[in-house]
Enzyme design. Sequence first.
Site, mmCIF file in Angstrom:
data_model
loop_
_atom_site.group_PDB
_atom_site.id
_atom_site.type_symbol
_atom_site.label_atom_id
_atom_site.label_comp_id
_atom_site.label_asym_id
_atom_site.label_seq_id
_atom_site.Cartn_x
_atom_site.Cartn_y
_atom_site.Cartn_z
ATOM 1 N N ALA A 192 -36.199 -31.574 -78.654
ATOM 2 C CA ALA A 192 -36.318 -31.668 -77.209
ATOM 3 C C ALA A 192 -36.781 -30.306 -76.695
ATOM 4 O O ALA A 192 -36.656 -29.310 -77.402
ATOM 5 C CB ALA A 192 -34.961 -32.011 -76.610
ATOM 6 N N GLY A 243 -34.547 -33.837 -81.557
ATOM 7 C CA GLY A 243 -35.250 -34.978 -80.980
ATOM 8 C C GLY A 243 -36.530 -35.315 -81.737
ATOM 9 O O GLY A 243 -36.991 -36.465 -81.719
ATOM 10 N N GLU A 263 -35.378 -37.333 -84.555
ATOM 11 C CA GLU A 263 -34.922 -38.615 -83.999
ATOM 12 C C GLU A 263 -36.123 -39.519 -83.690
ATOM 13 O O GLU A 263 -36.044 -40.737 -83.833
ATOM 14 C CB GLU A 263 -34.093 -38.367 -82.732
ATOM 15 C CG GLU A 263 -32.729 -37.745 -83.043
ATOM 16 C CD GLU A 263 -31.958 -37.360 -81.786
ATOM 17 O OE1 GLU A 263 -32.471 -36.522 -81.022
ATOM 18 O OE2 GLU A 263 -30.862 -37.897 -81.575
ATOM 19 N N GLU A 269 -28.732 -29.673 -83.437
ATOM 20 C CA GLU A 269 -28.195 -29.617 -82.068
ATOM 21 C C GLU A 269 -26.878 -28.854 -81.976
ATOM 22 O O GLU A 269 -26.593 -28.191 -80.976
ATOM 23 C CB GLU A 269 -28.000 -31.037 -81.521
ATOM 24 C CG GLU A 269 -29.286 -31.736 -81.085
ATOM 25 C CD GLU A 269 -30.019 -32.434 -82.220
ATOM 26 O OE1 GLU A 269 -29.695 -32.196 -83.409
ATOM 27 O OE2 GLU A 269 -30.942 -33.220 -81.926
HETATM 28 N N1 3HC Z 1 -37.804 -26.099 -76.937
HETATM 29 C C1 3HC Z 1 -38.485 -25.157 -76.266
HETATM 30 N N2 3HC Z 1 -39.035 -24.063 -76.845
HETATM 31 C C2 3HC Z 1 -38.852 -23.940 -78.154
HETATM 32 C C3 3HC Z 1 -38.163 -24.882 -78.924
HETATM 33 C C4 3HC Z 1 -37.620 -26.019 -78.259
HETATM 34 N N3 3HC Z 1 -36.972 -26.969 -78.917
HETATM 35 N N4 3HC Z 1 -38.165 -24.475 -80.212
HETATM 36 C C5 3HC Z 1 -38.842 -23.328 -80.248
HETATM 37 N N5 3HC Z 1 -39.260 -22.992 -79.012
HETATM 38 C C6 3HC Z 1 -40.066 -21.830 -78.627
HETATM 39 C C7 3HC Z 1 -39.320 -20.518 -78.846
HETATM 40 O O1 3HC Z 1 -38.532 -20.208 -77.730
HETATM 41 C C8 3HC Z 1 -40.451 -19.547 -79.070
HETATM 42 O O2 3HC Z 1 -40.979 -19.239 -77.809
HETATM 43 P P1 3HC Z 1 -41.559 -17.771 -77.511
HETATM 44 O O3 3HC Z 1 -42.701 -17.596 -78.471
HETATM 45 O O4 3HC Z 1 -41.953 -17.841 -76.087
HETATM 46 O O5 3HC Z 1 -40.437 -16.807 -77.784
HETATM 47 C C9 3HC Z 1 -41.496 -20.380 -79.797
HETATM 48 O O6 3HC Z 1 -41.151 -21.759 -79.540
HETATM 49 C C10 3HC Z 1 -41.515 -20.184 -81.298
HETATM 50 O O7 3HC Z 1 -40.193 -20.328 -81.801
HETATM 51 P P2 3HC Z 1 -39.637 -19.381 -82.955
HETATM 52 O O8 3HC Z 1 -39.929 -17.959 -82.641
HETATM 53 O O9 3HC Z 1 -38.223 -19.778 -83.164
HETATM 54 O O10 3HC Z 1 -40.558 -19.824 -84.176
HETATM 55 P P3 3HC Z 1 -40.201 -20.021 -85.699
HETATM 56 O O11 3HC Z 1 -41.449 -20.422 -86.356
HETATM 57 O O12 3HC Z 1 -39.427 -18.856 -86.204
HETATM 58 O O13 3HC Z 1 -39.189 -21.273 -85.739
HETATM 59 C C11 3HC Z 1 -38.375 -23.469 -85.236
HETATM 60 C C12 3HC Z 1 -39.597 -22.539 -85.357
HETATM 61 C C13 3HC Z 1 -37.732 -23.662 -86.601
HETATM 62 C C14 3HC Z 1 -38.847 -24.780 -84.686
HETATM 63 C C15 3HC Z 1 -37.340 -22.813 -84.289
HETATM 64 O O14 3HC Z 1 -37.986 -22.452 -83.105
HETATM 65 C C16 3HC Z 1 -36.186 -23.698 -83.914
HETATM 66 O O15 3HC Z 1 -35.238 -23.818 -84.670
HETATM 67 N N6 3HC Z 1 -36.256 -24.314 -82.711
HETATM 68 C C17 3HC Z 1 -35.175 -25.081 -82.170
HETATM 69 C C18 3HC Z 1 -35.067 -26.423 -82.817
HETATM 70 C C19 3HC Z 1 -33.959 -27.203 -82.167
HETATM 71 O O16 3HC Z 1 -32.879 -26.719 -81.933
HETATM 72 N N7 3HC Z 1 -34.237 -28.477 -81.884
HETATM 73 C C20 3HC Z 1 -33.267 -29.318 -81.289
HETATM 74 C C21 3HC Z 1 -33.349 -29.177 -79.816
HETATM 75 S S1 3HC Z 1 -32.060 -30.058 -79.012
HETATM 76 C C22 3HC Z 1 -32.537 -31.664 -79.110
HETATM 77 O O17 3HC Z 1 -33.523 -31.988 -79.699
HETATM 78 C C23 3HC Z 1 -31.661 -32.612 -78.385
HETATM 79 C C24 3HC Z 1 -31.955 -34.020 -78.787
HETATM 80 O O18 3HC Z 1 -31.030 -34.441 -79.773
HETATM 81 C C25 3HC Z 1 -31.865 -34.941 -77.621
#
Ligand code: 3HC
Length: 653
Positions: A62, A101, A104, A124
């Site tokens: 998400a 997400g 998912e 999450e």
């Molecule tokens: N939403 C918004 N921005 C995100 C994002 C997300 N889910 N994931 C990454 N970004 C952004 C970062 O803030 C960063 O932005 P910036 O360049 O402006 O600082 C950019 O994307 C690159 O991210 P990283 O520096 O972390 O890049 P990496 O290549 O090191 O890692 C990644 C990539 C493994 C995808 C890592 O970013 C990550 O773990 N992201 C989060 C994943 C996550 O937690 N997903 C679940 C979200 S909650 C959800 O999905 C709820 C659902 O169940 C309903």
Amino acid sequence: MSSPVQYELQDNIGVITVDNPPVNALSQAVRQGLLDAITQATRDESDAVVIFCAGRTFIAGADIKEFGKPFKAPGLPDLLNTIEACPKPVIAALHGTALGGGFETALAAHYRCALPSAKVGLPEVKLGLLPGAGGTQRTPRLAGVKASLDLFVSGAPIPAGQAQGIGLIDKIIDGDLLDGALAWAKALVSENAPIRRSSEQAVPDYDPSIFDEYRRTLAKRARGQMAPGHIVSAVEAAATLPFDEGLAVERRLFMECMQSPQSAGMRHIFFAERQASKVDGLSKATPRRPVDSVGVIGGGTMGGGIAMSFANAGIPVTMIEISDEALQRGLSIVERNYAGSVKRGKISEEKAAACRGLISGSTDYAALADVDLVIEAVFEDPDLKKKIFTQLDAVCKPGAILATNTSYQDVDAIAAVTARPEDVIGMHFFSPAHIMKLLEVVRGEKTADDVLATVMALAKKIRKVAVVSGVCYGFIGNRMLRPYGKTTQLLLLEGASPQQVDSAMENWGMAMGPLRVFDLAGLDIGYKAREALSNEQKGDPKTYRVPDLLVEAGRLGQKSGSGFYVYDENRKPTPDPVVDEMIQKAAEELGIERREISDDEIVDRLVSALVDEGRKILEEGIAQRSSDIDVVYIYGYGFPASRGGPMFYADQQ
Ligand code: 3HC
Ligand code: NAI
């Protein structure tokens, strides 16, 4: 504005391509684009649909930036139900990291294929949440209850091959992912393969006691955290209720987590960590120096762990020690650490051997003549450090980066003994250095931009979270620890016991209470540091009288078997009435009337001590931004991530 989701027909297969850099997060525009595309695919002449992503990864989750903002339709759970309801086979083609997400979305598709390098996961929990778009209901139907709980509660991604092993991926594709997915889609169509909706599958048999067992473990391991417990309840709902009812339970629990201050704190830290890697005023185009070899001076507590951090990233290290004996001791600590990691299943024996093979040793500084970076980690003695930097200036090649791991010393004064202060920087690791994530990068007055940019990039390569600090006594983290320690001593004299202070802080979420931390670090270190100070510099005697008395009684902390506590052979602390008497007597001598102190007062005063110093650090420009201070405390000092760090917590109050 053009949509981040494109749809086209390729040989009667509808191809949905998400293109929303950097990580294809499910923003409102992506959700709308997916809904439009799947609606179109349902109606047109396509025989099957492939969901594919452009760029470096499949959907990584998400869009976290939208959390806490007003909701805009379509919602993800409804969108995924629509994808799953599609009457044509839907195939998700995964590469990079299909997370949250994003995964998912793949689970709502009817078939899943992936590149061997892909990773999938539901992280999450690291944001104080649970999978909230059907993940807790669909995963157990495919992978079973136990594997799903493990996946959700750890939040750790798993490789595609492992996901295939537990039924979450159907096919691994070597070569071009889209070509492979299209060929597979055509094969599925020609075989008349069934539409397999995960929501319609039954949860495989499981032992019903697993839920209570998990809850018992979490009560210890994730004390006070909301999301892990809610995850167990959501999976229990998947196992015991029809899909739609389970989905409603998941939604309710997800929203509770989303609205909690815990999740707000953890989301703050997610962005704070990424922000910390950015240095104000340093352009992205700043050149970087190559770092293909490293020297570490000193093979003690810190040097060994620092060497391992580089070796683990494939960078060869030369360790320098004062004598053959000290060198062998340093190398054998490294050896033991690797053996421990293998024993605990953290790395394979082959990987450990390969990393160990990258660390060599010498007692001759000439061995550093060609390295790209040197990190000094000898005793905390400013004169010794200056002597070593004079030597480094003489032996190291031009352009080598010269770093010190000092905890407190003036990096500018160390740089000044060299003819190349622009190449000098602080790299302050935390103990144990091969495990702790934090790296304070200390920018000296003359540190060159390219040196700073190189070290920040290198930190990422060795999997550290780097925060830039200016030069001051103790930099960001240890400087804040001083008023925290002083306030701890006042609380003892005013009426609290060591175990009350520690348990108040631990119940609030700190990984370890302050007195256990001081016992672990060794009370003699502060004692020795105070010996070098004038009475005026030492400050109010109330803030150090008790630790002085302990050291003078031979109680140096864990290393001598007693300090604020007594320790058994397993390092388990037990309160000691002798210490209580010592505190009482000191209070009398200092004219302090002892009183009852509440746990709330302990937490309040200790956190305020951190925050007040944090504010000064910000005002002086030692830290670039308030969120950097939060990152330091979460990754270096065991501050609870669910509180978002001291500065975020203070803002919330
Ligand atoms: N939403 C918004 N921005 C995100 C994002 C997300 N889910 N994931 C990454 N970004 C952004 C970062 O803030 C960063 O932005 P910036 O360049 O402006 O600082 C950019 O994307 C690159 O991210 P990283 O520096 O972390 O890049 P990496 O290549 O090191 O890692 C990644 C990539 C493994 C995808 C890592 O970013 C990550 O773990 N992201 C989060 C994943 C996550 O937690 N997903 C679940 C979200 S909650 C959800 O999905 C709820 C659902 O169940 C309903
Ligand atoms: P340590 O005492 O465990 O190790 C220091 C090592 O340096 C010893 O093995 C010693 O033989 C070696 N040494 C001394 N003089 C040398 C020389 N001239 N050439 C080569 N080697 C030499 O000390 P520790 O704890 O590893 O600390 C090292 C530095 O790291 C200090 O500046 C300390 O402040 C800092 N630091 C320590 C942390 C900790 O938790 N121990 C955390 C972060 C930083």
